[in-house]
Motif scaffolding. Sequence first.
Motif, PDB file in Angstrom:
ATOM      1  N   VAL A   1     -10.880 -19.337 -37.946  1.00 26.95           N
ATOM      2  CA  VAL A   1     -11.814 -19.595 -36.853  1.00 26.95           C
ATOM      3  C   VAL A   1     -13.206 -19.915 -37.402  1.00 26.95           C
ATOM      4  O   VAL A   1     -13.880 -20.841 -36.945  1.00 26.95           O
ATOM      5  N   ASP A   2     -13.632 -19.134 -38.400  1.00 19.48           N
ATOM      6  CA  ASP A   2     -14.968 -19.298 -38.983  1.00 19.48           C
ATOM      7  C   ASP A   2     -14.878 -19.018 -40.483  1.00 19.48           C
ATOM      8  O   ASP A   2     -14.969 -17.871 -40.910  1.00 19.48           O
ATOM      9  N   PRO A   3     -14.682 -20.049 -41.282  1.00 25.66           N
ATOM     10  CA  PRO A   3     -14.510 -19.849 -42.723  1.00 25.66           C
ATOM     11  C   PRO A   3     -15.685 -19.168 -43.410  1.00 25.66           C
ATOM     12  O   PRO A   3     -15.530 -18.615 -44.496  1.00 25.66           O
ATOM     13  N   ALA A   4     -16.866 -19.194 -42.795  1.00 21.34           N
ATOM     14  CA  ALA A   4     -18.054 -18.587 -43.409  1.00 21.34           C
ATOM     15  C   ALA A   4     -18.222 -17.118 -43.041  1.00 21.34           C
ATOM     16  O   ALA A   4     -19.135 -16.470 -43.549  1.00 21.34           O
ATOM     17  N   CYS A   5     -17.368 -16.601 -42.166  1.00 24.27           N
ATOM     18  CA  CYS A   5     -17.558 -15.211 -41.755  1.00 24.27           C
ATOM     19  C   CYS A   5     -17.203 -14.265 -42.905  1.00 24.27           C
ATOM     20  O   CYS A   5     -16.370 -14.572 -43.754  1.00 24.27           O
ATOM     21  N   ARG A   6     -17.878 -13.121 -42.919  1.00 27.87           N
ATOM     22  CA  ARG A   6     -17.635 -12.116 -43.954  1.00 27.87           C
ATOM     23  C   ARG A   6     -16.867 -10.970 -43.321  1.00 27.87           C
ATOM     24  O   ARG A   6     -17.415 -10.179 -42.551  1.00 27.87           O
ATOM     25  N   THR A   7     -15.578 -10.911 -43.625  1.00 27.55           N
ATOM     26  CA  THR A   7     -14.692  -9.993 -42.907  1.00 27.55           C
ATOM     27  C   THR A   7     -14.982  -8.522 -43.210  1.00 27.55           C
ATOM     28  O   THR A   7     -14.581  -7.650 -42.436  1.00 27.55           O
ATOM     29  N   HIS A   8     -15.695  -8.238 -44.307  1.00 30.68           N
ATOM     30  CA  HIS A   8     -16.013  -6.843 -44.584  1.00 30.68           C
ATOM     31  C   HIS A   8     -17.070  -6.313 -43.606  1.00 30.68           C
ATOM     32  O   HIS A   8     -17.310  -5.100 -43.551  1.00 30.68           O
ATOM     33  N   LEU A   9     -17.647  -7.209 -42.805  1.00 31.13           N
ATOM     34  CA  LEU A   9     -18.610  -6.793 -41.788  1.00 31.13           C
ATOM     35  C   LEU A   9     -17.959  -6.667 -40.404  1.00 31.13           C
ATOM     36  O   LEU A   9     -18.655  -6.561 -39.395  1.00 31.13           O
ATOM     37  N   ILE A  10     -16.636  -6.708 -40.384  1.00 31.81           N
ATOM     38  CA  ILE A  10     -15.888  -6.472 -39.153  1.00 31.81           C
ATOM     39  C   ILE A  10     -15.249  -5.090 -39.243  1.00 31.81           C
ATOM     40  O   ILE A  10     -14.540  -4.788 -40.202  1.00 31.81           O
ATOM     41  N   ALA A  11     -15.519  -4.246 -38.256  1.00 34.12           N
ATOM     42  CA  ALA A  11     -14.922  -2.907 -38.211  1.00 34.12           C
ATOM     43  C   ALA A  11     -13.660  -2.976 -37.361  1.00 34.12           C
ATOM     44  O   ALA A  11     -13.724  -3.261 -36.161  1.00 34.12           O
ATOM     45  N   PHE A  12     -12.520  -2.752 -37.997  1.00 36.50           N
ATOM     46  CA  PHE A  12     -11.249  -2.706 -37.276  1.00 36.50           C
ATOM     47  C   PHE A  12     -10.931  -1.243 -36.978  1.00 36.50           C
ATOM     48  O   PHE A  12     -10.727  -0.445 -37.891  1.00 36.50           O
ATOM     49  N   GLU A  13     -10.893  -0.902 -35.705  1.00 33.40           N
ATOM     50  CA  GLU A  13     -10.677   0.479 -35.300  1.00 33.40           C
ATOM     51  C   GLU A  13      -9.208   0.691 -34.935  1.00 33.40           C
ATOM     52  O   GLU A  13      -8.673  -0.013 -34.080  1.00 33.40           O
ATOM     53  N   PRO A  14      -8.555   1.666 -35.550  1.00 29.59           N
ATOM     54  CA  PRO A  14      -7.157   1.941 -35.193  1.00 29.59           C
ATOM     55  C   PRO A  14      -7.065   2.593 -33.825  1.00 29.59           C
ATOM     56  O   PRO A  14      -8.015   3.232 -33.356  1.00 29.59           O
ATOM     57  N   GLN A  15      -5.935   2.415 -33.169  1.00 34.97           N
ATOM     58  CA  GLN A  15      -5.745   3.012 -31.855  1.00 34.97           C
ATOM     59  C   GLN A  15      -5.725   4.537 -31.949  1.00 34.97           C
ATOM     60  O   GLN A  15      -5.261   5.113 -32.927  1.00 34.97           O
ATOM     61  N   GLY A  16      -6.251   5.174 -30.929  1.00 37.00           N
ATOM     62  CA  GLY A  16      -6.268   6.627 -30.877  1.00 37.00           C
ATOM     63  C   GLY A  16      -4.962   7.190 -30.343  1.00 37.00           C
ATOM     64  O   GLY A  16      -4.014   6.462 -30.047  1.00 37.00           O
ATOM     65  N   GLU A  17      -4.941   8.488 -30.178  1.00 34.10           N
ATOM     66  CA  GLU A  17      -3.706   9.175 -29.766  1.00 34.10           C
ATOM     67  C   GLU A  17      -3.224   8.710 -28.396  1.00 34.10           C
ATOM     68  O   GLU A  17      -2.034   8.442 -28.207  1.00 34.10           O
ATOM     69  N   HIS A  18      -4.139   8.589 -27.435  1.00 34.88           N
ATOM     70  CA  HIS A  18      -3.732   8.167 -26.086  1.00 34.88           C
ATOM     71  C   HIS A  18      -3.188   6.742 -26.101  1.00 34.88           C
ATOM     72  O   HIS A  18      -2.178   6.445 -25.445  1.00 34.88           O
ATOM     73  N   GLU A  19      -3.869   5.872 -26.852  1.00 36.88           N
ATOM     74  CA  GLU A  19      -3.411   4.491 -26.917  1.00 36.88           C
ATOM     75  C   GLU A  19      -2.058   4.386 -27.609  1.00 36.88           C
ATOM     76  O   GLU A  19      -1.199   3.602 -27.199  1.00 36.88           O
ATOM     77  N   GLN A  20      -1.855   5.174 -28.658  1.00 36.06           N
ATOM     78  CA  GLN A  20      -0.569   5.176 -29.352  1.00 36.06           C
ATOM     79  C   GLN A  20       0.569   5.535 -28.415  1.00 36.06           C
ATOM     80  O   GLN A  20       1.625   4.904 -28.424  1.00 36.06           O
ATOM     81  N   ARG A  21       0.357   6.544 -27.604  1.00 36.62           N
ATOM     82  CA  ARG A  21       1.408   6.978 -26.675  1.00 36.62           C
ATOM     83  C   ARG A  21       1.788   5.879 -25.697  1.00 36.62           C
ATOM     84  O   ARG A  21       2.961   5.705 -25.367  1.00 36.62           O
ATOM     85  N   ALA A  22       0.787   5.159 -25.222  1.00 38.27           N
ATOM     86  CA  ALA A  22       1.048   4.123 -24.232  1.00 38.27           C
ATOM     87  C   ALA A  22       1.612   2.846 -24.849  1.00 38.27           C
ATOM     88  O   ALA A  22       2.351   2.111 -24.191  1.00 38.27           O
TER      89      ALA A  22
END
Length: 262
Positions: free
Chosen positions: A36-57
């Motif tokens: 999408v954007d070859p110049a983006c710096r992916t280390h500045l993107i925070a990927f948050e894992p799903q929490g317990e409630h989201e996992q259940r659903a």
Amino acid sequence: MIREQACLSILVLTEDSAEGSCETVAALMKKMVLLVDPACRTHLIAFEPQGEHEQRAMRGNLWKSRSPFDRQKIILLGRAIAAKLIEDPIGFVAFHVDGDRRWAERASSENVAKFAEFVSTYVQPRVHDALRRQRDRDALAASDQDIARAAEAALARLLRLTPFRSIEAWLYQNTAEARRLCQAACGRHVAKIDGWAADRGALDELEDPKAELCLGSEHHLELARRAFPADEVFGANKSYAAAVVGLLDCADLCAALARTHA
């Protein structure tokens, strides 16, 4: 040395219950955003894992259940998604759900249809409600039309990632790594893997990609991370390309990626 802060955050939701599944989806998405954007710096993107409630659903596609016993879990999932979408600074949600069909049969995907139903039933109303409460709390001069436009923009930040038929159709595109892993395990599938390297669109048309190789889910993260051939997979113009185009269509995501530039 000062550590740079993340410019955007993405909540990663996945129907895959295997260990490391959120990390696998995040690794795949890092390759996508570079298309999408070859110049983006992916280390500045925070990927948050799903929490317990989201996992259940999310587990076992419970998010699309119509059973009254599952309703509360689905409500909590919708609420968590809505909260992420209206964060300040704005947040994003990546929602991985398999198409459960071959790419040629994608128009009949129940999961795609159910996703739209889930969003309209459990996410959209909560986004509207949260924005109205925000307006009233902060005494903002926002009309109902303003709220509707803000809600539409927020819902556009809910990014559906749908491999056809399953996520292995994307992961096995890393044919160099799959070949190495197969040779270490049994060596019986090398010719098949080489065939996929020559015809990358073939993987989206398999009835059950994960049954094709000797590789279990424990190798998913390796396949997603190690030199994944994103350009070649995009060039196949099937489900991976469709997911990338979906990201490209999100104006807020493109703007957030631009903020990561050096």
